[in-house]
Design a protein around this motif. Sequence first.
Motif, PDB file in Angstrom:
ATOM      1  N   TYR A 217       0.838  -1.202   0.000  1.00 50.25           N
ATOM      2  CA  TYR A 217       0.000   0.000   0.000  1.00 50.25           C
ATOM      3  C   TYR A 217       0.875   1.255   0.000  1.00 50.25           C
ATOM      4  N   ALA A 218       1.910   1.239   0.821  1.00 51.60           N
ATOM      5  CA  ALA A 218       2.807   2.397   0.884  1.00 51.60           C
ATOM      6  C   ALA A 218       3.430   2.674  -0.484  1.00 51.60           C
ATOM      7  N   ALA A 219       3.874   1.615  -1.149  1.00 50.19           N
ATOM      8  CA  ALA A 219       4.513   1.783  -2.458  1.00 50.19           C
ATOM      9  C   ALA A 219       3.528   2.328  -3.485  1.00 50.19           C
ATOM     10  N   SER A 220       2.293   1.809  -3.481  1.00 47.39           N
ATOM     11  CA  SER A 220       1.312   2.257  -4.478  1.00 47.39           C
ATOM     12  C   SER A 220       0.907   3.709  -4.260  1.00 47.39           C
ATOM     13  N   LEU A 221       0.999   4.173  -3.007  1.00 44.87           N
ATOM     14  CA  LEU A 221       0.617   5.554  -2.697  1.00 44.87           C
ATOM     15  C   LEU A 221       1.791   6.528  -2.763  1.00 44.87           C
ATOM     16  N   GLY A 222       3.006   5.983  -2.885  1.00 47.76           N
ATOM     17  CA  GLY A 222       4.180   6.842  -2.971  1.00 47.76           C
ATOM     18  C   GLY A 222       4.733   7.287  -1.634  1.00 47.76           C
ATOM     19  N   TYR A 223       4.454   6.528  -0.566  1.00 43.76           N
ATOM     20  CA  TYR A 223       4.970   6.855   0.765  1.00 43.76           C
ATOM     21  C   TYR A 223       5.871   5.722   1.245  1.00 43.76           C
ATOM     22  N   SER A 224       6.688   6.020   2.231  1.00 43.81           N
ATOM     23  CA  SER A 224       7.472   4.961   2.849  1.00 43.81           C
ATOM     24  C   SER A 224       6.575   4.189   3.815  1.00 43.81           C
ATOM     25  N   PRO A 225       6.880   2.909   4.089  1.00 36.46           N
ATOM     26  CA  PRO A 225       6.096   2.150   5.065  1.00 36.46           C
ATOM     27  C   PRO A 225       6.055   2.838   6.432  1.00 36.46           C
ATOM     28  N   ARG A 226       7.163   3.489   6.810  1.00 35.91           N
ATOM     29  CA  ARG A 226       7.187   4.173   8.108  1.00 35.91           C
ATOM     30  C   ARG A 226       6.209   5.339   8.136  1.00 35.91           C
ATOM     31  N   THR A 227       6.154   6.113   7.028  1.00 37.44           N
ATOM     32  CA  THR A 227       5.224   7.243   6.969  1.00 37.44           C
ATOM     33  C   THR A 227       3.781   6.763   7.055  1.00 37.44           C
ATOM     34  N   LEU A 228       3.480   5.679   6.360  1.00 35.93           N
ATOM     35  CA  LEU A 228       2.119   5.145   6.385  1.00 35.93           C
ATOM     36  C   LEU A 228       1.752   4.664   7.782  1.00 35.93           C
TER      37      LEU A 228
END
Length: 298
Positions: A217-228
């Motif tokens: 999900y993080a990758a598809s939205l353009g965020y890092s896993p930590r940010t998500l």
Amino acid sequence: MAGLGRPDVVDVSYDNPDQPRLGLEVLSFAMLRERLVPSVAAAPSRPDFHQLTLVTRGEGAALIDFVEYPCAPGTLLHLRPGQVQRFPAGPQGDIADLDATLVMFTPAFPPPLPASAAVIDEGLTPAAFSLPVVEYRAMSVAVAEIAAEYATLAERDTSQAELTVELLRQLLGALLLRIARLPHPGEWDPAAGGEVFRAFRAELEHAFATRRRAADYAASLGYSPRTLTRACLAATGRTAKDLIDDRVALEAKRLLVHTGLPVASVGRMLGFTEPTNFGKFFERTVGASPGAFRVAQR
């Protein structure tokens, strides 16, 4: 999900018989009781619109997505598109004798107010509120004003009707803002997650059956896993993975109870290639096996 297996749930599409082109309808609970055919009244139903119910007299118990909510004067219920409900029932299981006002509206009708977006879009916000006296009075006034303007529509000429529709839109927006500022249980504050959390929730609704890793999900939205994860923790006190698992489990519960699909088929629909993996996931998340949950809820 109607049409899968032997569905017991009734899918209800928005239909305003008095104002067919208007994305909002206001009616009393008594009017709703008269309108419902017995087969719909007795069955769980899943509307494709929002349904706000403000109770002013009487008692009962509503069921929304397997959670029972007591209804009494001062109760505000919010059923969102896609959620499964049983109408508030009395002690004998029939529809409760309530005095209440219902405000039903399509997702497109409210004005685009960022502050009320969580109320409209966020399926994880509360389905029921027990309003303090001050808030109950304010909500009652707000709902009554919407009802009064709605009642005048049939008497307006074309130009006045257009202005009244816009007024109804703004009055609904104000009501949603009142709901948005009500306290959430525990650590929940969807606004605290910001745009990251809103984007994640929208993506989750579209992809929960095929994607269960937070990193995806993080990758598809353009965020890092930590940010998500930080956004999810700020909004709900739970991790992105927890919320993904909860959404998958909710859909599994709906399919198990409201269709006759075999357990293995339910698992496959939600991306589990092995029935044993689905069984372990469901028991870990829900606390019961899929079969035991189905039997207990039927």
